[in-house]
Design an enzyme around this catalytic site. Sequence first.
Site, PDB file in Angstrom:
ATOM      1  N   SER A  26      21.081 -12.780  -2.516  1.00 45.89           N
ATOM      2  CA  SER A  26      20.217 -13.701  -3.250  1.00 45.89           C
ATOM      3  C   SER A  26      18.813 -13.581  -2.690  1.00 45.89           C
ATOM      4  CB  SER A  26      20.714 -15.155  -3.154  1.00 45.89           C
ATOM      5  OG  SER A  26      20.609 -15.632  -1.831  1.00 45.89           O
ATOM      6  N   GLY A  28      16.699 -11.372  -2.957  1.00 45.10           N
ATOM      7  CA  GLY A  28      16.320 -10.057  -2.494  1.00 45.10           C
ATOM      8  C   GLY A  28      16.810  -9.675  -1.106  1.00 45.10           C
ATOM      9  N   GLU A 133      20.751 -12.456 -15.851  1.00 50.30           N
ATOM     10  CA  GLU A 133      19.532 -11.658 -15.854  1.00 50.30           C
ATOM     11  C   GLU A 133      19.710 -10.425 -16.739  1.00 50.30           C
ATOM     12  OE1 GLU A 133      17.126 -11.297 -12.222  1.00 50.30           O
ATOM     13  OE2 GLU A 133      18.797 -12.287 -11.202  1.00 50.30           O
ATOM     14  N   GLU A 145      22.451  -8.692 -13.937  1.00 46.60           N
ATOM     15  CA  GLU A 145      23.357  -9.376 -13.018  1.00 46.60           C
ATOM     16  C   GLU A 145      23.509 -10.832 -13.431  1.00 46.60           C
ATOM     17  OE1 GLU A 145      21.180  -8.613  -9.395  1.00 46.60           O
ATOM     18  OE2 GLU A 145      20.402 -10.668  -9.360  1.00 46.60           O
ATOM     19  N   ASP A 152      16.878 -19.333  -9.248  1.00 43.61           N
ATOM     20  CA  ASP A 152      15.543 -19.645  -8.735  1.00 43.61           C
ATOM     21  C   ASP A 152      14.482 -19.576  -9.833  1.00 43.61           C
ATOM     22  OD1 ASP A 152      15.716 -16.888  -8.954  1.00 43.61           O
ATOM     23  OD2 ASP A 152      15.153 -16.463  -6.872  1.00 43.61           O
ATOM     24  N   THR A 153      14.562 -18.586 -10.716  1.00 45.69           N
ATOM     25  CA  THR A 153      13.568 -18.488 -11.792  1.00 45.69           C
ATOM     26  C   THR A 153      13.661 -19.671 -12.749  1.00 45.69           C
ATOM     27  OG1 THR A 153      15.024 -17.184 -13.237  1.00 45.69           O
ATOM     28  CG2 THR A 153      13.643 -15.962 -11.688  1.00 45.69           C
ATOM     29  N   ARG A 230      10.684 -19.427   0.783  1.00 46.11           N
ATOM     30  CA  ARG A 230      10.191 -20.253  -0.322  1.00 46.11           C
ATOM     31  C   ARG A 230      10.326 -21.718   0.088  1.00 46.11           C
ATOM     32  NH1 ARG A 230      12.638 -17.454  -4.225  1.00 46.11           N
ATOM     33  NH2 ARG A 230      14.466 -18.767  -4.172  1.00 46.11           N
TER      34      ARG A 230
END
Length: 260
Positions: A26, A28, A133, A145, A152-153, A230
């Site tokens: 997750s 990245g 996604e 995926e 998050d987006t 974040r």
Amino acid sequence: ASDYSEFVDAVAAVGIPCVVKPIMSSSGHGQSVIKTQDDIERSWRIAQEGGRAGAGRVIVEGFVDFDYEITLLTVRSIAGTTFCEPVGHIQVDGDYRYSWQPQAMAAEAKNKAQEIAGKITSALGGYGIFGVELFVKGDDVIFSEVSPRSHDTGMVTMISQDMSEFALHARALLGLPVPEIRFFGPSASRAVVVEGESSCIEIGNLEKVLEEPGVQMRIFGKPEVKGHRRMGVILATADTVEEAREKAERAYGKLEIDIH
């Protein structure tokens, strides 16, 4: 690929450049891009050390040509399957930085995206929200995926809808129906990413960050940062997606972050 030998063979089969991911990840973590032969061993090490499930199998992916990427938030509840408006986004090193809603797309592409997301989430089963996604090239849609949780987006939904992705997830899991998702209008989000190493982070100048109408902010309350993390998100709504993105970026530019 289950071991380093299989990994080297997979890279050869897919070709360079290619993307390497641990099977569970997750934001990245554990992901990298192989650009030359010299990157192969490094990418294997990154995947083994950075995966959410620890060391183990990895995925080697080739690149596809696409116009843009979307997250289609898909909700499964006792009322059936419901879709949010498509979310467009920009990622840096596999980690989300900006998202907006709705992503403009042709009706045929949107229908295909919903069809694919519906099939995948139906096969997975269960209630809740799924972040599907997808890559879009013209009217063609390619699955990338899926995350069986809030995405998050999708944090943009905290300002764009009557029920955020988190409210939708909770409602579906409680066995309650989600008959409709009311979309308010063009909106955008801008992640607040802090870099450094500290357990004392101060976020300030909020009176300027929030001075424009239609701007909100969420601070996550995470206790520390090591590397980059974040720590919050700025949300904005406007008459168009472009205006909402510009408004969120202006607010972000006024933010003051001090690390002690």
